[in-house]
Design a protein around this motif. Structure first.
Motif, mmCIF file in Angstrom:
data_model
loop_
_atom_site.group_PDB
_atom_site.id
_atom_site.type_symbol
_atom_site.label_atom_id
_atom_site.label_comp_id
_atom_site.label_asym_id
_atom_site.label_seq_id
_atom_site.Cartn_x
_atom_site.Cartn_y
_atom_site.Cartn_z
ATOM 1 N N SER A 36 0.836 -1.206 0.000
ATOM 2 C CA SER A 36 0.000 0.000 0.000
ATOM 3 C C SER A 36 0.863 1.245 0.000
ATOM 4 O O SER A 36 0.458 2.290 -0.516
ATOM 5 N N ARG A 37 2.048 1.144 0.532
ATOM 6 C CA ARG A 37 2.926 2.311 0.513
ATOM 7 C C ARG A 37 3.277 2.696 -0.911
ATOM 8 O O ARG A 37 3.492 3.860 -1.224
ATOM 9 N N ILE A 38 3.404 1.691 -1.747
ATOM 10 C CA ILE A 38 3.780 1.968 -3.131
ATOM 11 C C ILE A 38 2.543 2.281 -3.968
ATOM 12 O O ILE A 38 2.530 3.221 -4.759
ATOM 13 N N ASP A 39 1.506 1.482 -3.809
ATOM 14 C CA ASP A 39 0.327 1.623 -4.665
ATOM 15 C C ASP A 39 -0.513 2.831 -4.277
ATOM 16 O O ASP A 39 -1.012 3.543 -5.142
ATOM 17 N N ARG A 40 -0.693 3.041 -2.969
ATOM 18 C CA ARG A 40 -1.628 4.091 -2.542
ATOM 19 C C ARG A 40 -1.011 4.894 -1.402
ATOM 20 O O ARG A 40 -1.363 4.691 -0.239
ATOM 21 N N PRO A 41 -0.113 5.794 -1.691
ATOM 22 C CA PRO A 41 0.396 6.638 -0.614
ATOM 23 C C PRO A 41 -0.774 7.357 0.050
ATOM 24 O O PRO A 41 -1.714 7.763 -0.625
ATOM 25 N N PRO A 42 -0.729 7.499 1.368
ATOM 26 C CA PRO A 42 -1.875 8.090 2.061
ATOM 27 C C PRO A 42 -2.139 9.507 1.589
ATOM 28 O O PRO A 42 -1.233 10.256 1.245
ATOM 29 N N GLU A 43 -3.413 9.842 1.589
ATOM 30 C CA GLU A 43 -3.821 11.180 1.187
ATOM 31 C C GLU A 43 -3.337 12.193 2.213
ATOM 32 O O GLU A 43 -3.310 11.914 3.415
ATOM 33 N N VAL A 44 -3.003 13.368 1.744
ATOM 34 C CA VAL A 44 -2.506 14.410 2.641
ATOM 35 C C VAL A 44 -3.689 15.060 3.344
ATOM 36 O O VAL A 44 -4.599 15.591 2.700
ATOM 37 N N THR A 45 -3.687 15.019 4.681
ATOM 38 C CA THR A 45 -4.804 15.598 5.432
ATOM 39 C C THR A 45 -4.355 16.599 6.480
ATOM 40 O O THR A 45 -5.126 17.464 6.894
ATOM 41 N N PHE A 46 -3.109 16.496 6.933
ATOM 42 C CA PHE A 46 -2.639 17.407 7.976
ATOM 43 C C PHE A 46 -2.216 18.746 7.372
ATOM 44 O O PHE A 46 -2.636 19.805 7.828
ATOM 45 N N PHE A 47 -1.371 18.697 6.355
ATOM 46 C CA PHE A 47 -0.909 19.918 5.706
ATOM 47 C C PHE A 47 -2.001 20.499 4.829
ATOM 48 O O PHE A 47 -2.780 19.775 4.206
ATOM 49 N N THR A 48 -2.038 21.834 4.767
ATOM 50 C CA THR A 48 -2.864 22.472 3.747
ATOM 51 C C THR A 48 -2.159 22.283 2.409
ATOM 52 O O THR A 48 -1.007 21.865 2.360
ATOM 53 N N LEU A 63 16.515 14.593 1.276
ATOM 54 C CA LEU A 63 16.911 13.236 0.890
ATOM 55 C C LEU A 63 17.522 13.180 -0.502
ATOM 56 O O LEU A 63 17.811 12.104 -1.009
ATOM 57 N N GLY A 64 17.699 14.344 -1.127
ATOM 58 C CA GLY A 64 18.328 14.358 -2.442
ATOM 59 C C GLY A 64 17.487 13.724 -3.521
ATOM 60 O O GLY A 64 18.021 13.125 -4.459
ATOM 61 N N GLN A 65 16.188 13.839 -3.413
ATOM 62 C CA GLN A 65 15.296 13.291 -4.449
ATOM 63 C C GLN A 65 15.065 14.363 -5.505
ATOM 64 O O GLN A 65 14.386 15.343 -5.264
ATOM 65 N N GLY A 66 15.667 14.136 -6.691
ATOM 66 C CA GLY A 66 15.586 15.162 -7.711
ATOM 67 C C GLY A 66 14.664 14.819 -8.854
ATOM 68 O O GLY A 66 14.316 15.668 -9.649
ATOM 69 N N GLY A 67 14.316 13.562 -8.992
ATOM 70 C CA GLY A 67 13.488 13.195 -10.133
ATOM 71 C C GLY A 67 12.665 11.965 -9.828
ATOM 72 O O GLY A 67 12.674 11.463 -8.721
ATOM 73 N N GLU A 68 11.970 11.489 -10.834
ATOM 74 C CA GLU A 68 11.150 10.295 -10.670
ATOM 75 C C GLU A 68 11.990 9.055 -10.982
ATOM 76 O O GLU A 68 12.902 9.121 -11.790
ATOM 77 N N PRO A 69 11.668 7.906 -10.446
ATOM 78 C CA PRO A 69 10.655 7.742 -9.416
ATOM 79 C C PRO A 69 11.163 8.256 -8.067
ATOM 80 O O PRO A 69 12.353 8.276 -7.811
ATOM 81 N N ARG A 70 10.256 8.710 -7.249
ATOM 82 C CA ARG A 70 10.645 9.192 -5.938
ATOM 83 C C ARG A 70 9.735 8.608 -4.879
ATOM 84 O O ARG A 70 8.611 8.206 -5.154
ATOM 85 N N VAL A 71 10.241 8.570 -3.665
ATOM 86 C CA VAL A 71 9.445 8.116 -2.534
ATOM 87 C C VAL A 71 8.533 9.274 -2.126
ATOM 88 O O VAL A 71 9.003 10.402 -1.984
ATOM 89 N N PRO A 72 7.239 9.025 -1.968
ATOM 90 C CA PRO A 72 6.292 10.104 -1.626
ATOM 91 C C PRO A 72 6.435 10.529 -0.173
ATOM 92 O O PRO A 72 5.575 10.254 0.683
ATOM 93 N N LEU A 73 7.517 11.218 0.115
ATOM 94 C CA LEU A 73 7.864 11.526 1.505
ATOM 95 C C LEU A 73 6.801 12.360 2.209
ATOM 96 O O LEU A 73 6.477 12.102 3.370
ATOM 97 N N VAL A 74 6.278 13.374 1.534
ATOM 98 C CA VAL A 74 5.343 14.271 2.216
ATOM 99 C C VAL A 74 4.089 13.514 2.633
ATOM 100 O O VAL A 74 3.514 13.811 3.690
ATOM 101 N N ASN A 75 3.677 12.533 1.838
ATOM 102 C CA ASN A 75 2.494 11.748 2.208
ATOM 103 C C ASN A 75 2.743 10.975 3.507
ATOM 104 O O ASN A 75 1.881 10.895 4.382
ATOM 105 N N PHE A 76 3.937 10.379 3.612
ATOM 106 C CA PHE A 76 4.238 9.586 4.799
ATOM 107 C C PHE A 76 4.365 10.477 6.035
ATOM 108 O O PHE A 76 3.874 10.146 7.114
ATOM 109 N N VAL A 77 5.049 11.606 5.896
ATOM 110 C CA VAL A 77 5.207 12.513 7.034
ATOM 111 C C VAL A 77 3.849 13.060 7.450
ATOM 112 O O VAL A 77 3.507 13.115 8.627
ATOM 113 N N ASP A 78 3.055 13.449 6.458
ATOM 114 C CA ASP A 78 1.737 13.999 6.746
ATOM 115 C C ASP A 78 0.877 12.999 7.505
ATOM 116 O O ASP A 78 0.175 13.352 8.459
#
Lengths: 215, 196
Positions: A36-48, A63-78
């Motif tokens: 699910s982490r790969i297929d459906r990163p959680p929707e952002v609900t905390f951040f505007t 994390l030095g992520q400059g291009g695709e593919p990238r890990v959806p970091l903001v979704n996980f933190v959010d």
């Protein structure tokens, strides 16, 4: 699946490793979670929405992520912030984690507008890095937040998010979940059949993809 | 064997097969708020659980209180660090001082089991003979890394066994005679490096 590495790493350290390929050996609960982490990163609900853009840019630079593919970091933190899933402790000089994130994101945007006339999310990578490097080197408070403690908090969340991804596991040669399969070849320099030998990028040709077996 | 019989008479737990199943929480005895019981234990950790088991086997009525969930591992636990956050003890704390040291993030542990959930509660149970290795087997461990005199090596399972590495960085050695273990199917392993 390989994440794009910085330019000086001209080859993958563990060429050919794919932790996801071992998914059939994981238990059901773990499989569902990791996929699910790969297929459906959680929707952002905390951040505007504006906060999300700034936080995503911040996390990508950390994390030095400059291009695709990238890990959806903001979704996980959010998702953690929305659930209140903190480490439980905080510095006396910092507010609770959620508030620190909102405030720091806002201040990043203010700094970018003041310096470059654009918001942090719209600034160039170099401009973003310049702001962040300034904070990293600061010995005092940045907009009232002790810079060193803020940096620690950012990185804790960023790294936890990044290394929860199977793509990051492949980058560092971590073969992924071990239950219920377990390990058969414990010991220094011994590898499981699904582990790949470390091929440092300094080797000519990027090293070999030697799979499994003993050293 | 008389001594082992005496042990068994006193504490049969080593001979009990594991009874935990997905419905163990439902099958346990429950008491109502009006019932009078012999003992209430607050906290189902290593200490509380052990006391509860011993006293209830001795016939006491025991109620245990636990603030956090009664985990069903197959359903609730994952082999993943980020996904295990719900097991971590994250009560609010504040760190201060001139150079505050950040605390860990995945401290054990909460729920039934307490800090034992940190290692998924897996502890191979010692057999009574493990406490009499010098008498029965003729050797005694001198420390964490090796043994002084003759060694006996048995490997009951290749799965999850520490390898016989030469650096001595393997698990704490125990010499267990498999013919003494009442549960042959238990995946225990013991590997002892000969130390010259």
């Amino acid at each position: 699946m390989s994440l794009p590495l910085p330019a000086h790493d001209d080859a993958r350290r563990f060429p050919g490793q794919s932790s996801l390929e071992q998914g059939d050996h994981w238990d059901e609960a773990t499989t569902a979670l990791v996929r699910s982490r790969i297929d459906r990163p959680p929707e952002v609900t905390f951040f505007t929405q504006p906060e999300e853009g700034i936080a995503a840019a911040l996390l990508d630079r950390l994390l030095g992520q400059g291009g695709e593919p990238r890990v959806p970091l903001v979704n996980f933190v959010d998702a953690r912030l929305a659930r209140g899933e903190t480490d439980g402790w905080h510095y006396a000089d910092l507010p609770e984690d959620g508030e620190v994130w909102r405030r720091s994101v806002r201040h990043l945007d203010e700094d970018a507008r003041e310096r470059y006339g654009v918001g942090f999310a719209d600034a160039t990578s170099a401009q973003q890095d310049e702001i962040l490097t300034g904070i990293m080197d600061m010995q005092h408070a940045w907009h009232g937040l002790p810079a060193g403690q803020l940096w620690n908090l950012w990185l804790r969340y960023a790294c936890t998010a990044f290394y929860s991804s199977p793509y990051a596991w492949d980058e560092i040669g971590f073969p992924g979940p071990a239950y219920p399969r377990g390990y058969g070849n414990l010991g220094i320099d011994r590898r499981e059949r699904f582990e790949v030998r470390d091929a440092p990028p300094s080797k000519a040709g990027g090293g070999t993809a030697a799979r499994g077996g003993t050293a | 064997m008389n001594s082992l019989r005496a042990v068994r008479g006193r504490n049969e737990s080593a001979w009990l097969l594991p009874l935990a199943g997905p419905d163990v929480a439902d099958r346990m005895r429950h008491y109502s708020d009006d019932d009078e019981v012999d003992l209430v234990i607050v906290g189902c950790g290593a200490g509380g659980s052990t006391v509860a088991q011993r006293l209830s086997r001795a016939g006491w009525s025991v109620v245990m209180l636990e603030a956090w969930p009664f985990w069903e591992p197959d359903r609730d636990w994952v082999s993943d660090e980020a996904g295990s956050h719900k097991l971590y003890w994250t009560e609010p704390r504040v760190i201060d001082g001139d150079d505050p040291i950040p605390l860990g993030s995945n401290n054990s542990g909460r729920g039934v089991g307490g800090s034992m959930v940190h290692f998924a509660g897996y502890t191979p149970r010692f057999h009574p003979s493990d406490f009499r290795t010098e008498t029965l087997d003729g050797w005694a461990p001198t420390g964490l890394w090796g043994t002084k005199t003759s060694v006996r090596t048995t490997k009951t399972s290749r799965r999850s066994c520490p390898s016989r590495d030469r650096t001595g960085l393997g698990a704490t050695p125990t010499a267990t005679r498999t013919d003494r273990t009442p549960w042959a199917a238990t995946a225990r392993c013991s590997s002892v490096e000969r130390v010259r």
